[in-house]
Design an enzyme around this catalytic site. Structure first.
Site, PDB file in Angstrom:
ATOM      1  N   LYS A 115      33.888  59.782  36.644  1.00 21.47           N
ATOM      2  CA  LYS A 115      32.485  59.556  36.254  1.00 21.47           C
ATOM      3  C   LYS A 115      31.602  60.710  36.688  1.00 21.47           C
ATOM      4  O   LYS A 115      30.670  61.086  35.981  1.00 21.47           O
ATOM      5  CB  LYS A 115      31.984  58.230  36.824  1.00 21.47           C
ATOM      6  N   LYS A 197      41.756  55.609  27.869  1.00 18.50           N
ATOM      7  CA  LYS A 197      41.555  54.163  27.796  1.00 18.50           C
ATOM      8  C   LYS A 197      40.427  53.836  26.811  1.00 18.50           C
ATOM      9  O   LYS A 197      39.501  54.644  26.634  1.00 18.50           O
ATOM     10  CB  LYS A 197      41.299  53.580  29.191  1.00 18.50           C
ATOM     11  N   LYS A 200      33.653  51.729  26.299  1.00 19.77           N
ATOM     12  CA  LYS A 200      32.406  51.640  25.534  1.00 19.77           C
ATOM     13  C   LYS A 200      31.714  52.998  25.444  1.00 19.77           C
ATOM     14  O   LYS A 200      30.909  53.232  24.573  1.00 19.77           O
ATOM     15  CB  LYS A 200      31.468  50.567  26.085  1.00 19.77           C
TER      16      LYS A 200
HETATM   17  P1  TYM Z   1      34.008  47.164  33.667  1.00 17.55           P
HETATM   18  O1  TYM Z   1      32.721  46.582  33.237  1.00 17.55           O
HETATM   19  O2  TYM Z   1      34.239  48.616  33.521  1.00 17.55           O
HETATM   20  O3  TYM Z   1      35.199  46.450  32.951  1.00 17.55           O
HETATM   21  C1  TYM Z   1      35.302  45.033  32.944  1.00 17.55           C
HETATM   22  C2  TYM Z   1      36.767  44.623  32.949  1.00 17.55           C
HETATM   23  O4  TYM Z   1      37.416  45.119  31.786  1.00 17.55           O
HETATM   24  C3  TYM Z   1      38.598  45.822  32.161  1.00 17.55           C
HETATM   25  N1  TYM Z   1      38.796  46.916  31.186  1.00 17.55           N
HETATM   26  C4  TYM Z   1      39.948  47.123  30.526  1.00 17.55           C
HETATM   27  N2  TYM Z   1      41.125  46.470  30.541  1.00 17.55           N
HETATM   28  C5  TYM Z   1      42.098  46.937  29.718  1.00 17.55           C
HETATM   29  N3  TYM Z   1      41.956  48.006  28.908  1.00 17.55           N
HETATM   30  C6  TYM Z   1      40.796  48.690  28.854  1.00 17.55           C
HETATM   31  N4  TYM Z   1      40.647  49.714  28.032  1.00 17.55           N
HETATM   32  C7  TYM Z   1      39.719  48.251  29.694  1.00 17.55           C
HETATM   33  N5  TYM Z   1      38.443  48.690  29.892  1.00 17.55           N
HETATM   34  C8  TYM Z   1      37.909  47.860  30.813  1.00 17.55           C
HETATM   35  C9  TYM Z   1      38.304  46.336  33.556  1.00 17.55           C
HETATM   36  O5  TYM Z   1      39.488  46.613  34.258  1.00 17.55           O
HETATM   37  C10 TYM Z   1      37.538  45.195  34.148  1.00 17.55           C
HETATM   38  O6  TYM Z   1      38.410  44.195  34.657  1.00 17.55           O
HETATM   39  N6  TYM Z   1      33.904  47.523  38.532  1.00 17.55           N
HETATM   40  C11 TYM Z   1      34.110  46.555  37.510  1.00 17.55           C
HETATM   41  C12 TYM Z   1      33.070  45.450  37.536  1.00 17.55           C
HETATM   42  C13 TYM Z   1      33.006  44.745  38.841  1.00 17.55           C
HETATM   43  C14 TYM Z   1      33.973  43.844  39.356  1.00 17.55           C
HETATM   44  C15 TYM Z   1      33.458  43.425  40.624  1.00 17.55           C
HETATM   45  C16 TYM Z   1      35.177  43.357  38.890  1.00 17.55           C
HETATM   46  C17 TYM Z   1      32.013  44.847  39.738  1.00 17.55           C
HETATM   47  N7  TYM Z   1      32.272  44.058  40.821  1.00 17.55           N
HETATM   48  C18 TYM Z   1      34.179  42.546  41.408  1.00 17.55           C
HETATM   49  C19 TYM Z   1      35.882  42.465  39.689  1.00 17.55           C
HETATM   50  C20 TYM Z   1      35.374  42.057  40.954  1.00 17.55           C
HETATM   51  C21 TYM Z   1      33.963  47.284  36.193  1.00 17.55           C
HETATM   52  O7  TYM Z   1      33.463  48.340  36.136  1.00 17.55           O
HETATM   53  O8  TYM Z   1      34.356  46.664  35.149  1.00 17.55           O
END
Ligand code: TYM
Length: 333
Positions: A115, A197, A200
């Site tokens: 990032k 991957k 968005k």
């Molecule tokens: P975020 O918003 O980036 O993504 C949300 C969830 O989607 C999964 N994900 C994917 N899984 C498979 N293939 C992909 N291409 C893909 N893109 C995203 C992510 O692994 C995630 O599970 N840091 C976290 C949000 C968060 C969180 C937490 C999660 C904040 N606090 C506490 C669990 C527990 C995040 O950025 O997710």
């Protein structure tokens, strides 16, 4: 006496609409795990602030994410669906845990490095300590299980390390959480560049299928998916990353094995295969989109659920926070 259920915690950033990767890697699993566990799902709006947000669009996206959780099948009556920023304990515990996290550990976080390379004009401290806030989210609720996609594995590891360090000093304050990373779906790749991957923030709009894309758009994006110069539908991520990604998506949505899918498309070309994947994905998303559109007209219903669930989350989180404050020796009067 009924056995107490274990606790599950997860959440997503409150930015833009979700991709098929978010859905197959996380949301879909949350729905089937939600019967077995006591679940907390947050709209992670504080995490979204690490990137500059337009305030009006941000508010709208965060509410839209809440509605998507519900539309995907998470009942706000059975689960605690709430907003991270409405429970101030998250920010408070994050500060305390910052003081138990080493810069050396944060320096190793690959997501921070990625990032920081992407947003060179805004490499802020929040981006750097992002995993500590995430650890606070999880540990506040004494979560046993955290279902996430493969990209969050490292963040789960640091969370476990911070918890174990804290417990080592003060006794058993935090439950050490286990990650739940499903075999299929944990790593959905971009349709336009299967080495990356699905995200968005993909520069190529054809790379990511969005949960709110209409049927034609979904079909078109799959039709344009990058494959290879062969014509065999075979799972081999090393030499055939594009086709393997499509097999993975198809398998995830239909629940069928990779071998079964290879057999179904034996002797057929990529055109037929891509169309079939597009169809099953569009069919999977249709009911979710319908429910989402209904929910967006039920503003009062959603706001009431948010208020109730914020309170429940706050109650559970503050129980842990009080314990932590006491352990580290913050004054009580
Ligand atoms: P975020 O918003 O980036 O993504 C949300 C969830 O989607 C999964 N994900 C994917 N899984 C498979 N293939 C992909 N291409 C893909 N893109 C995203 C992510 O692994 C995630 O599970 N840091 C976290 C949000 C968060 C969180 C937490 C999660 C904040 N606090 C506490 C669990 C527990 C995040 O950025 O997710």
């Amino acid at each position: 006496m009924e056995k107490e259920k274990k606790i599950l915690y997860s959440g997503m950033q409150a930015t833009n609409t979700l991709t098929l990767g978010n859905y197959l890697g996380a949301l879909k699993n949350w729905v089937h795990l939600s019967e077995e566990y006591d679940c907390y799902y947050g709209v992670m709006d504080l995490h979204s602030l690490t990137v500059r947000q337009d305030p009006a669009a941000f508010r709208k996206n965060a509410k839209s994410l809440y509605a998507l959780y519900v539309a995907a099948g998470l009942s706000p009556e059975e689960n605690i669906l709430y907003f991270q920023s409405h429970v101030s304990a998250h920010a408070e515990l994050a500060w305390i845990l910052n003081c138990f996290t080493y810069m050396g550990e944060l320096n190793r976080m690959t997501q921070f490095k990625d990032k920081a390379a992407k947003h060179t004009d805004n490499v802020n401290a929040g981006l750097y300590t992002y995993p500590v806030l995430m650890a606070a989210d999880i540990l506040l609720y004494q979560a046993d299980l955290v279902p996430v996609g493969a990209d969050q594995k490292q963040h789960l590891e640091i969370c476990r390390d911070i918890a174990a360090r804290f417990n080592g000093i003060y006794g058993d304050v935090f439950t050490i959480p286990e990650p739940y990373i499903a075999k299929t779906g944990a790593k959905i790749q971009s349709l336009s560049d299967p080495e990356k991957k699905m995200s968005k923030s993909d520069e190529n709009p054809n790379g990511a299928v969005l949960l709110l894309d209409d049927r034609d758009t979904v079909l078109r994006k799959f039709k344009r998916a990058v494959t290879d110069s062969e014509s065999e539908v075979r799972f081999d991520p090393e030499t055939k990353p594009g086709v393997s990604n499509l097999i993975n998506i198809y398998s995830c949505v239909t629940g069928r094995s990779k071998e079964d899918i290879e057999k179904e498309f034996e002797g057929k070309g990529y055109g037929d295969f891509k169309a079939a994947v597009g169809e099953v994905v569009a069919d999977e998303l249709a009911p979710l989109q319908k429910r989402y559109n209904e929910l967006m007209t039920e503003k009062t219903y959603l706001e009431e659920r948010i208020r109730e669930n914020d309170q429940k989350a706050s109650y559970a989180a503050n129980k842990t926070l009080r314990k932590v404050r006491k352990k580290v020796g913050l004054t009580e009067v």
